[in-house]
Scaffold this motif. Structure first.
Motif, PDB file in Angstrom:
ATOM      1  N   PRO A 167     115.115 -45.208 -10.315  1.00 34.57           N
ATOM      2  CA  PRO A 167     116.263 -45.289 -11.222  1.00 34.57           C
ATOM      3  C   PRO A 167     117.466 -45.910 -10.511  1.00 34.57           C
ATOM      4  O   PRO A 167     117.794 -45.539  -9.392  1.00 34.57           O
ATOM      5  N   CYS A 168     118.096 -46.876 -11.165  1.00 33.28           N
ATOM      6  CA  CYS A 168     119.251 -47.540 -10.564  1.00 33.28           C
ATOM      7  C   CYS A 168     120.064 -48.195 -11.664  1.00 33.28           C
ATOM      8  O   CYS A 168     119.546 -48.494 -12.747  1.00 33.28           O
ATOM      9  N   PRO A 169     121.348 -48.431 -11.419  1.00 35.09           N
ATOM     10  CA  PRO A 169     122.199 -49.029 -12.449  1.00 35.09           C
ATOM     11  C   PRO A 169     121.708 -50.384 -12.934  1.00 35.09           C
ATOM     12  O   PRO A 169     121.960 -50.756 -14.088  1.00 35.09           O
ATOM     13  N   ALA A 170     121.009 -51.126 -12.080  1.00 33.99           N
ATOM     14  CA  ALA A 170     120.557 -52.461 -12.476  1.00 33.99           C
ATOM     15  C   ALA A 170     119.617 -52.413 -13.674  1.00 33.99           C
ATOM     16  O   ALA A 170     119.669 -53.275 -14.552  1.00 33.99           O
ATOM     17  N   VAL A 171     118.740 -51.410 -13.707  1.00 32.77           N
ATOM     18  CA  VAL A 171     117.806 -51.314 -14.829  1.00 32.77           C
ATOM     19  C   VAL A 171     118.564 -51.052 -16.123  1.00 32.77           C
ATOM     20  O   VAL A 171     118.326 -51.699 -17.154  1.00 32.77           O
ATOM     21  N   THR A 172     119.489 -50.108 -16.095  1.00 35.55           N
ATOM     22  CA  THR A 172     120.266 -49.794 -17.288  1.00 35.55           C
ATOM     23  C   THR A 172     121.096 -50.992 -17.733  1.00 35.55           C
ATOM     24  O   THR A 172     121.195 -51.293 -18.927  1.00 35.55           O
ATOM     25  N   SER A 173     121.679 -51.696 -16.776  1.00 34.82           N
ATOM     26  CA  SER A 173     122.495 -52.861 -17.107  1.00 34.82           C
ATOM     27  C   SER A 173     121.647 -53.960 -17.740  1.00 34.82           C
ATOM     28  O   SER A 173     122.055 -54.580 -18.736  1.00 34.82           O
ATOM     29  N   LEU A 174     120.476 -54.216 -17.176  1.00 29.20           N
ATOM     30  CA  LEU A 174     119.594 -55.245 -17.738  1.00 29.20           C
ATOM     31  C   LEU A 174     119.231 -54.934 -19.184  1.00 29.20           C
ATOM     32  O   LEU A 174     119.101 -55.832 -20.013  1.00 29.20           O
ATOM     33  N   ALA A 175     119.013 -53.659 -19.461  1.00 32.31           N
ATOM     34  CA  ALA A 175     118.496 -53.250 -20.761  1.00 32.31           C
ATOM     35  C   ALA A 175     119.577 -53.032 -21.807  1.00 32.31           C
ATOM     36  O   ALA A 175     119.254 -52.711 -22.954  1.00 32.31           O
ATOM     37  N   LYS A 176     120.836 -53.227 -21.488  1.00 29.19           N
ATOM     38  CA  LYS A 176     121.931 -52.871 -22.380  1.00 29.19           C
ATOM     39  C   LYS A 176     121.720 -53.453 -23.782  1.00 29.19           C
ATOM     40  O   LYS A 176     121.619 -54.674 -23.961  1.00 29.19           O
ATOM     41  N   ASN A 177     121.580 -52.574 -24.767  1.00 29.74           N
ATOM     42  CA  ASN A 177     121.456 -52.947 -26.179  1.00 29.74           C
ATOM     43  C   ASN A 177     120.255 -53.837 -26.487  1.00 29.74           C
ATOM     44  O   ASN A 177     120.256 -54.556 -27.489  1.00 29.74           O
ATOM     45  N   CYS A 178     119.217 -53.783 -25.649  1.00 31.59           N
ATOM     46  CA  CYS A 178     118.016 -54.586 -25.896  1.00 31.59           C
ATOM     47  C   CYS A 178     117.210 -54.028 -27.067  1.00 31.59           C
ATOM     48  O   CYS A 178     117.282 -52.843 -27.404  1.00 31.59           O
ATOM     49  N   ASP A 179     116.402 -54.899 -27.659  1.00 38.47           N
ATOM     50  CA  ASP A 179     115.460 -54.446 -28.673  1.00 38.47           C
ATOM     51  C   ASP A 179     114.410 -53.527 -28.075  1.00 38.47           C
ATOM     52  O   ASP A 179     113.925 -52.614 -28.756  1.00 38.47           O
ATOM     53  N   ALA A 180     114.032 -53.760 -26.812  1.00 38.03           N
ATOM     54  CA  ALA A 180     113.032 -52.900 -26.174  1.00 38.03           C
ATOM     55  C   ALA A 180     113.227 -52.920 -24.670  1.00 38.03           C
ATOM     56  O   ALA A 180     113.625 -53.937 -24.088  1.00 38.03           O
ATOM     57  N   LEU A 181     112.922 -51.789 -24.057  1.00 39.21           N
ATOM     58  CA  LEU A 181     112.854 -51.669 -22.601  1.00 39.21           C
ATOM     59  C   LEU A 181     111.413 -51.342 -22.236  1.00 39.21           C
ATOM     60  O   LEU A 181     110.871 -50.321 -22.678  1.00 39.21           O
ATOM     61  N   LEU A 182     110.801 -52.206 -21.457  1.00 36.85           N
ATOM     62  CA  LEU A 182     109.473 -51.971 -20.880  1.00 36.85           C
ATOM     63  C   LEU A 182     109.713 -51.385 -19.500  1.00 36.85           C
ATOM     64  O   LEU A 182     110.145 -52.082 -18.589  1.00 36.85           O
ATOM     65  N   CYS A 183     109.468 -50.090 -19.360  1.00 38.85           N
ATOM     66  CA  CYS A 183     109.881 -49.389 -18.147  1.00 38.85           C
ATOM     67  C   CYS A 183     108.718 -48.626 -17.550  1.00 38.85           C
ATOM     68  O   CYS A 183     107.985 -47.917 -18.259  1.00 38.85           O
TER      69      CYS A 183
END
Length: 250
Positions: A167-183
């Motif tokens: 877990p890191c801020p970069a993942v959350t930032s990349l995903a901001k308001n995306c239609d989907a997060l593949l995590c």
């Protein structure tokens, strides 16, 4: 305006399972196809949908074998089989990816010519690439080695992929308001290199995504457990990246 589709070629870790190759996905928008991670077994599944000579690019999150080993056989397919490349396939990956491939493929005194098969572009934090109607924006994530997540956007849809990461801020930032997060949701316990399902749910909630897709579920969790645990932290739809599944965005 173009939409996106995500086809799961494989999602197993740390090695392939019967019926499920390691991490690999096909991201498509119209006739533009990108192979996203190339874990063992994913090349065969890729060929159910397209061929090496029809790929617009290959994008590799990091150089652990369960995410990149099929590049080795793709090299042979691109140069020594029935494929006729109009040009080397654009390959986006961490620094050193070309020499890493050559180190395995070289069998004599001369370095294997990996650049004949792949036009290599080394990733860095914030790297952007326009691939057909899709924009790929990379972000460095925390995995103990150089590793990258990516945000993929068209005019109509967006997808974020964590790669392998704690877990890191970069993942959350990349995903901001995306239609989907593949995590990834690798293991049952917190780790300095991976998400738990709860971590994946929290990342999705923090980013405000519309849908969470958990992948890279390790051998000590079932997919059902991973979905249930992630859903406890995220109120939106949660799905498992089952091999062969296709997700249409938005």
């Amino acid at each position: 305006m173009s939409d996106l589709s995500l086809t799961v070629l494989g999602s197993a870790t740390p090695y392939a399972e019967p019926g499920n190759p390691c991490s690999g996905y096909l991201v498509s928008s119209g006739e533009t196809h990108v192979w996203l991670d190339a874990g063992p077994g994913t090349l065969a599944e890729l060929r159910r949908h397209t061929s090496l000579d029809r790929l617009a690019a290959i994008w590799i999150s990091h150089l652990h074998a369960d995410h990149c080993a099929d590049l080795l056989t793709a090299y042979y397919g691109a140069l020594f089989a029935d494929v006729e490349l109009p040009a080397p396939i654009p390959l986006f990956g961490p620094p050193g990816i070309a020499d890493r491939l050559a180190g395995f493929l070289t069998n004599g005194p001369s370095r294997s010519p990996v650049e004949r098969a792949f036009a290599v572009h080394e990733l860095s934090d914030g790297h952007r690439a326009e691939i057909g109607p899709m924009t790929f924006t990379a972000a460095a994530v925390e995995h103990g080695i150089p590793a990258f997540g990516v945000r993929i956007e068209t005019g109509a849809a967006s997808l974020a992929y964590s790669g392998d990461s704690a877990p890191c801020p970069a993942v959350t930032s990349l995903a901001k308001n995306c239609d989907a997060l593949l995590c990834e949701a690798d293991g049952p316990e917190p780790s300095e290199a991976h998400h738990t399902p709860e971590d994946a749910g929290e990342a999705a909630a923090g980013a405000g995504v519309r849908r969470l897709i958990v992948t890279h579920v390790g051998p000590f969790l079932t997919p059902g457990d991973a979905v249930t645990r992630a859903a406890a932290r995220f109120e939106g739809p949660v799905a498992y990246a089952a091999p062969g599944a296709v997700f249409h965005l938005p």
